[in-house]
Scaffold this motif. Structure first.
Motif, PDB file in Angstrom:
ATOM      1  N   TYR A 122       0.801  -1.221   0.000  1.00  0.00           N
ATOM      2  CA  TYR A 122       0.000   0.000   0.000  1.00  0.00           C
ATOM      3  C   TYR A 122       0.836   1.273   0.000  1.00  0.00           C
ATOM      4  O   TYR A 122       0.565   2.194  -0.761  1.00  0.00           O
ATOM      5  N   VAL A 144      -9.919  -3.620   3.441  1.00  0.00           N
ATOM      6  CA  VAL A 144      -9.640  -4.798   2.634  1.00  0.00           C
ATOM      7  C   VAL A 144      -9.934  -6.013   3.510  1.00  0.00           C
ATOM      8  O   VAL A 144      -9.323  -6.180   4.560  1.00  0.00           O
ATOM      9  N   ILE A 154     -10.293  -9.580  -6.868  1.00  0.00           N
ATOM     10  CA  ILE A 154     -10.772  -8.559  -5.933  1.00  0.00           C
ATOM     11  C   ILE A 154     -12.207  -8.205  -6.332  1.00  0.00           C
ATOM     12  O   ILE A 154     -12.500  -8.025  -7.510  1.00  0.00           O
ATOM     13  N   VAL A 164     -10.875  -9.521  -0.965  1.00  0.00           N
ATOM     14  CA  VAL A 164      -9.706 -10.027  -1.682  1.00  0.00           C
ATOM     15  C   VAL A 164      -9.529 -11.509  -1.370  1.00  0.00           C
ATOM     16  O   VAL A 164      -9.452 -11.899  -0.195  1.00  0.00           O
ATOM     17  N   ARG A 169      -3.924 -12.568  -2.565  1.00  0.00           N
ATOM     18  CA  ARG A 169      -3.169 -11.786  -1.579  1.00  0.00           C
ATOM     19  C   ARG A 169      -1.801 -12.393  -1.306  1.00  0.00           C
ATOM     20  O   ARG A 169      -0.833 -11.690  -1.035  1.00  0.00           O
ATOM     21  N   TYR A 175      -0.892  -9.372  -6.520  1.00  0.00           N
ATOM     22  CA  TYR A 175      -1.743  -8.560  -5.648  1.00  0.00           C
ATOM     23  C   TYR A 175      -1.444  -7.078  -5.830  1.00  0.00           C
ATOM     24  O   TYR A 175      -2.359  -6.272  -5.942  1.00  0.00           O
ATOM     25  N   ILE A 179      -4.408  -4.634  -6.875  1.00  0.00           N
ATOM     26  CA  ILE A 179      -4.906  -3.647  -5.905  1.00  0.00           C
ATOM     27  C   ILE A 179      -4.577  -2.215  -6.341  1.00  0.00           C
ATOM     28  O   ILE A 179      -5.258  -1.259  -5.953  1.00  0.00           O
ATOM     29  N   HIS A 182      -7.388  -0.109  -7.690  1.00  0.00           N
ATOM     30  CA  HIS A 182      -8.380   0.286  -6.681  1.00  0.00           C
ATOM     31  C   HIS A 182      -7.868   1.426  -5.803  1.00  0.00           C
ATOM     32  O   HIS A 182      -8.653   2.212  -5.287  1.00  0.00           O
TER      33      HIS A 182
END
Length: 187
Positions: A122, A144, A154, A164, A169, A175, A179, A182
């Protein structure tokens, strides 16, 4: 639960258990029709499907209930007696304990095999997005929820809630790629 904060954003990741897990398990065990919009729990993780009368009516009630769940996500354990959907509550009540046990077993097994959570991408994604924009990202919050599913993907369950699959993941590269879209749309 894992939370990553930036000066203007927060991403929380959890493997539960949550009411989201419970609702997905109940939908699967009650034999409701799978939907491309929602994950399906793998057969080996739940008891045999319970055959109930009017599945279409239950499905309508379940979908109405589902829309309210992001606001009640932290509710655990789930008490079906408090559901405002009488048909759904009656169908789930006899299997409520079994569903709770199945979710707890899955989560315990998942945690036993994942003593160190996979690195969360992230911060890298948000930092890259800020660099691309040439400014800090807009404020946002994202939840999440990790779930076992039959597809590694996802699902967007609500504007600030993503479901997820744990297989996705666990694959750090896949992943991060999945991700990113999003997260970057929020920045």
């Amino acid at each position: 639960m894992y939370t990553k904060n930036g000066p203007r954003w927060q991403i929380t990741e959890t493997d539960g258990p949550t009411v989201i897990h419970f609702a997905l398990w109940a939908r699967t065990v009650l034999g409701m029709h799978p939907s491309a919009d929602l994950p399906t729990i793998p057969d080996q993780l739940h008891s045999e499907a319970v055959h109930v009368g009017d599945v279409e009516s239950l499905d309508r009630e379940w979908k109405s209930w589902w829309r309210s769940l992001p606001q009640a996500m932290d509710e655990w354990p789930v008490n079906v007696a408090t559901l405002s959907y009488a048909g759904l509550a009656a169908a789930i009540e006899p299997i409520q304990a079994t569903i709770h046990d199945s979710i707890s077993r899955w989560r315990d097994t998942y945690r036993d095999t994942h003593t160190t959570p996979p690195a969360a991408p992230y911060l890298d994604i948000v930092t890259d997005r800020a660099a691309t924009l040439g400014r800090p990202v807009n404020p946002f919050s994202l939840k999440v929820v990790l779930i076992p599913a039959t597809q590694p993907r996802i699902w967007q369950a609500a504007p600030d809630l993503l479901l997820v699959d744990t297989t996705l993941r666990d694959d750090a590269t896949a992943y991060k790629h999945a991700i990113s879209a999003h997260i970057t749309t929020r920045g």
